[in-house]
Design a protein around this motif. Structure first.
Motif, short mmCIF file in Angstrom:
data_model
loop_
_atom_site.label_atom_id
_atom_site.label_comp_id
_atom_site.label_asym_id
_atom_site.label_seq_id
_atom_site.Cartn_x
_atom_site.Cartn_y
_atom_site.Cartn_z
N HIS A 45 -33.42 1.00 55.43
CA HIS A 45 -34.58 0.99 54.55
C HIS A 45 -34.17 0.52 53.16
CE1 HIS A 45 -36.70 2.98 57.71
NE2 HIS A 45 -35.88 4.02 57.66
N ILE A 46 -35.15 -0.02 52.44
CA ILE A 46 -34.91 -0.51 51.09
C ILE A 46 -35.56 0.46 50.10
CG2 ILE A 46 -35.38 -2.38 49.46
CD1 ILE A 46 -35.47 -4.25 51.92
N PHE A 47 -34.81 0.84 49.09
CA PHE A 47 -35.32 1.73 48.06
C PHE A 47 -36.09 0.92 47.02
CE2 PHE A 47 -34.91 4.14 44.10
CZ PHE A 47 -35.39 5.37 44.51
N HIS A 48 -37.18 1.49 46.52
CA HIS A 48 -38.03 0.86 45.49
C HIS A 48 -38.06 1.77 44.28
CE1 HIS A 48 -41.66 -0.55 43.43
NE2 HIS A 48 -42.08 0.70 43.48
N LEU A 49 -37.89 1.19 43.10
CA LEU A 49 -37.98 1.94 41.86
C LEU A 49 -38.71 1.12 40.83
CD1 LEU A 49 -37.01 4.44 40.14
CD2 LEU A 49 -35.19 2.93 39.35
N ALA A 50 -39.72 1.70 40.19
CA ALA A 50 -40.44 1.06 39.09
C ALA A 50 -40.04 1.77 37.80
CB ALA A 50 -41.95 1.18 39.31
N PHE A 51 -39.87 0.99 36.74
CA PHE A 51 -39.43 1.56 35.46
C PHE A 51 -40.00 0.74 34.32
CE2 PHE A 51 -36.36 -1.47 36.94
CZ PHE A 51 -35.98 -2.19 35.83
N PRO A 52 -40.06 1.33 33.11
CA PRO A 52 -40.70 0.67 31.98
C PRO A 52 -39.76 -0.25 31.19
CG PRO A 52 -40.09 2.90 31.35
CD PRO A 52 -39.72 2.73 32.81
N ILE A 53 -40.34 -1.33 30.71
CA ILE A 53 -39.67 -2.26 29.80
C ILE A 53 -40.71 -2.69 28.76
CG2 ILE A 53 -38.06 -3.11 31.56
CD1 ILE A 53 -39.86 -5.70 31.63
N ASN A 54 -40.28 -3.43 27.75
CA ASN A 54 -41.29 -3.99 26.84
C ASN A 54 -41.06 -5.47 26.57
OD1 ASN A 54 -39.19 -3.90 25.01
ND2 ASN A 54 -39.97 -2.09 23.95
N ASP A 55 -40.17 -6.11 27.36
CA ASP A 55 -39.88 -7.53 27.16
C ASP A 55 -39.30 -8.10 28.45
OD1 ASP A 55 -38.11 -9.87 26.49
OD2 ASP A 55 -38.90 -9.50 24.47
N ILE A 56 -40.04 -9.01 29.08
CA ILE A 56 -39.60 -9.62 30.35
C ILE A 56 -38.29 -10.39 30.16
CG2 ILE A 56 -40.16 -11.37 32.09
CD1 ILE A 56 -41.92 -9.08 32.62
N ALA A 57 -38.20 -11.20 29.11
CA ALA A 57 -37.00 -12.02 28.90
C ALA A 57 -35.75 -11.14 28.74
CB ALA A 57 -37.18 -12.94 27.69
N LYS A 58 -35.86 -10.07 27.95
CA LYS A 58 -34.72 -9.17 27.77
C LYS A 58 -34.34 -8.48 29.08
CE LYS A 58 -35.14 -7.74 22.94
NZ LYS A 58 -35.46 -6.58 22.07
N SER A 59 -35.34 -8.14 29.88
CA SER A 59 -35.04 -7.49 31.16
C SER A 59 -34.31 -8.47 32.09
CB SER A 59 -36.30 -6.94 31.83
OG SER A 59 -37.14 -7.97 32.30
N LYS A 60 -34.71 -9.74 32.08
CA LYS A 60 -34.03 -10.73 32.91
C LYS A 60 -32.61 -10.97 32.42
CE LYS A 60 -36.63 -14.30 34.16
NZ LYS A 60 -37.67 -15.35 34.07
N GLN A 61 -32.41 -10.94 31.11
CA GLN A 61 -31.06 -11.11 30.56
C GLN A 61 -30.14 -9.98 31.05
OE1 GLN A 61 -29.85 -13.71 28.89
NE2 GLN A 61 -27.84 -12.75 28.82
N PHE A 62 -30.62 -8.74 30.98
CA PHE A 62 -29.79 -7.60 31.38
C PHE A 62 -29.61 -7.54 32.90
CE2 PHE A 62 -29.14 -3.23 32.74
CZ PHE A 62 -28.12 -2.81 31.91
N TYR A 63 -30.72 -7.55 33.64
CA TYR A 63 -30.66 -7.31 35.08
C TYR A 63 -30.19 -8.53 35.87
CZ TYR A 63 -32.62 -2.74 34.33
OH TYR A 63 -32.80 -1.44 33.91
N ALA A 64 -30.67 -9.71 35.53
CA ALA A 64 -30.28 -10.91 36.28
C ALA A 64 -28.95 -11.48 35.77
CB ALA A 64 -31.38 -11.96 36.22
N ALA A 65 -28.93 -11.88 34.52
CA ALA A 65 -27.71 -12.49 33.97
C ALA A 65 -26.58 -11.46 33.88
CB ALA A 65 -27.99 -13.11 32.60
N GLY A 66 -26.89 -10.24 33.45
CA GLY A 66 -25.86 -9.23 33.25
C GLY A 66 -25.38 -8.58 34.54
#
Length: 145
Positions: A4-25
């Motif tokens: 099974h795959i776990f799902h988690l939703a969480f708050p951010i306030n900037d899509i670009a910053k989230s992509k920098q941390f989660y994708a690039a980082g």
């Protein structure tokens, strides 16, 4: 274990910053994206970052809220640690050993994303400690940091 795959939703306030941390980082694959949310694949699990206008403030320690990955391979844990260092991610807690010389012994470190969400990455030396070892009562750190 299961598939099974776990799902988690969480708050951010900037899509670009989230992509920098989660994708690039962290190396997450980016999935669907809208002006108010973005999906990330973290080690095969679905993270959904939702933009909020609510203020996002730091916690006063790692409890009660954090999320992350328990690695089944120490080499994979070390690779994530090195990736976090190489990408200059913000360590909330530096790498350490918990419960040394007990069946619960594990390595752990915490990162903080740009929105004050805390992520923990663990590797247990004895995999039965992930859900078992009920004779022990230790869970996490004894002092909130």
């Amino acid at each position: 274990m299961n598939n099974h795959i776990f799902h988690l939703a969480f708050p951010i306030n900037d899509i670009a910053k989230s992509k920098q941390f989660y994708a690039a980082g962290l190396g997450c694959e980016v999935g669907r994206e809208s002006p108010t949310s973005v999906i990330f694949n973290l080690c095969g699990h679905q993270l959904v970052a939702h933009v909020t206008k609510e203020p996002l403030t730091p916690q006063k320690g790692i409890y009660p809220r954090h999320f992350g990955i328990v690695f089944s391979s120490e080499a994979d844990w070390e690779a994530m640690l090195q990736r976090a260092k190489d990408h200059g991610l913000s360590f909330y807690q530096e790498p350490k050993h918990r419960f040394t010389d007990l069946p619960l012994e594990h390595r752990t470190f915490f990162l903080e994303d740009p929105f004050h969400n805390l992520l923990e990455f663990k590797y247990y030396y004895h995999s039965d400690a992930i859900f078992g070892q009920r004779d022990y009562t230790q869970v996490g750190d004894t002092v909130s940091e």
